[in-house]
Write an enzyme that holds these catalytic residues in place. Sequence first.
Site, PDB file in Angstrom:
ATOM      1  N   HIS A 123       0.812  -1.333   0.047  1.00 61.12           N
ATOM      2  CA  HIS A 123       0.163   0.030  -0.067  1.00 61.12           C
ATOM      3  C   HIS A 123       0.855   1.158  -0.041  1.00 61.12           C
ATOM      4  O   HIS A 123       0.657   2.158  -0.723  1.00 61.12           O
ATOM      5  CB  HIS A 123      -0.910  -0.039   1.166  1.00 61.12           C
ATOM      6  CG  HIS A 123      -1.983  -0.748   1.368  1.00 61.12           C
ATOM      7  ND1 HIS A 123      -1.923  -1.841   2.682  1.00 61.12           N
ATOM      8  CD2 HIS A 123      -2.679  -1.254   0.541  1.00 61.12           C
ATOM      9  CE1 HIS A 123      -3.009  -2.485   2.303  1.00 61.12           C
ATOM     10  NE2 HIS A 123      -3.563  -2.369   1.133  1.00 61.12           N
ATOM     11  N   LYS A 182     -18.113  -6.140   6.624  1.00 55.53           N
ATOM     12  CA  LYS A 182     -16.886  -6.569   6.788  1.00 55.53           C
ATOM     13  C   LYS A 182     -16.526  -6.689   8.270  1.00 55.53           C
ATOM     14  O   LYS A 182     -16.874  -5.739   9.105  1.00 55.53           O
ATOM     15  CB  LYS A 182     -15.654  -6.108   6.183  1.00 55.53           C
ATOM     16  CG  LYS A 182     -15.764  -6.038   4.659  1.00 55.53           C
ATOM     17  CD  LYS A 182     -14.454  -5.730   3.965  1.00 55.53           C
ATOM     18  CE  LYS A 182     -14.715  -6.028   2.357  1.00 55.53           C
ATOM     19  NZ  LYS A 182     -13.465  -5.610   1.855  1.00 55.53           N
ATOM     20  N   ARG A 242      -1.950  -6.055  -8.348  1.00 55.30           N
ATOM     21  CA  ARG A 242      -1.204  -6.851  -7.935  1.00 55.30           C
ATOM     22  C   ARG A 242      -0.876  -7.845  -9.152  1.00 55.30           C
ATOM     23  O   ARG A 242       0.045  -8.394  -9.678  1.00 55.30           O
ATOM     24  CB  ARG A 242      -1.168  -7.525  -6.727  1.00 55.30           C
ATOM     25  CG  ARG A 242      -0.984  -6.837  -5.411  1.00 55.30           C
ATOM     26  CD  ARG A 242      -1.572  -7.453  -4.345  1.00 55.30           C
ATOM     27  NE  ARG A 242      -3.037  -7.777  -4.440  1.00 55.30           N
ATOM     28  CZ  ARG A 242      -3.722  -8.169  -3.635  1.00 55.30           C
ATOM     29  NH1 ARG A 242      -3.201  -8.493  -2.254  1.00 55.30           N
ATOM     30  NH2 ARG A 242      -4.832  -8.279  -3.783  1.00 55.30           N
ATOM     31  N   SER A 279      -3.079  -7.441   2.854  1.00 58.89           N
ATOM     32  CA  SER A 279      -3.561  -7.282   4.211  1.00 58.89           C
ATOM     33  C   SER A 279      -3.746  -8.915   4.856  1.00 58.89           C
ATOM     34  O   SER A 279      -3.645  -9.133   5.941  1.00 58.89           O
ATOM     35  CB  SER A 279      -4.649  -6.538   4.464  1.00 58.89           C
ATOM     36  OG  SER A 279      -4.184  -5.381   4.180  1.00 58.89           O
TER      37      SER A 279
END
Length: 160
Positions: A17, A41, A90, A128
Amino acid sequence: MNIGIYPGSFDPITYGHLDIIQRSSKLFDRLIVAVLSNPRKKPLFTVEERIEMIRDSVHDIPNVEIDSFSGLLVDFAKLKKARVIVKGLRAVSDFEYELQMALMNKKLDERIETIFIMTNSKYSYLSSSVVKEVSSLGGCVATVVPPLVEKRLKQKFKIN
């Protein structure tokens, strides 16, 4: 003023990040790192904890500010007078999802543009979720997260 928004959950922030933040901060007069508050979440860290860890990690980048939002990203962008959303990629799988989101955001507000920035290859495996899993099992994450994040992960998982 040219304002960009880099949104995400940042639960927790990683060096991947930070790579995107550092590089994209050079493209804007002001870059807002926008921490998503999503009640559906179940994050490990509160929004306030995530903001604190990000702030500690980017304190040396003068044009970066940290904020949080819930709801539609385009509404937050309008509120902040931002016209560009920054998304880090990514892998191809990231692109497929982010393309759908970018097209929907464009549909909701035609003034919004999304730019994609490829992560540095040394962080292409990093997420993460992986960081939290490795840390929860007692693995060392010192090379992939800032020191404060490593400390907070150890505290959350009660690791010495």
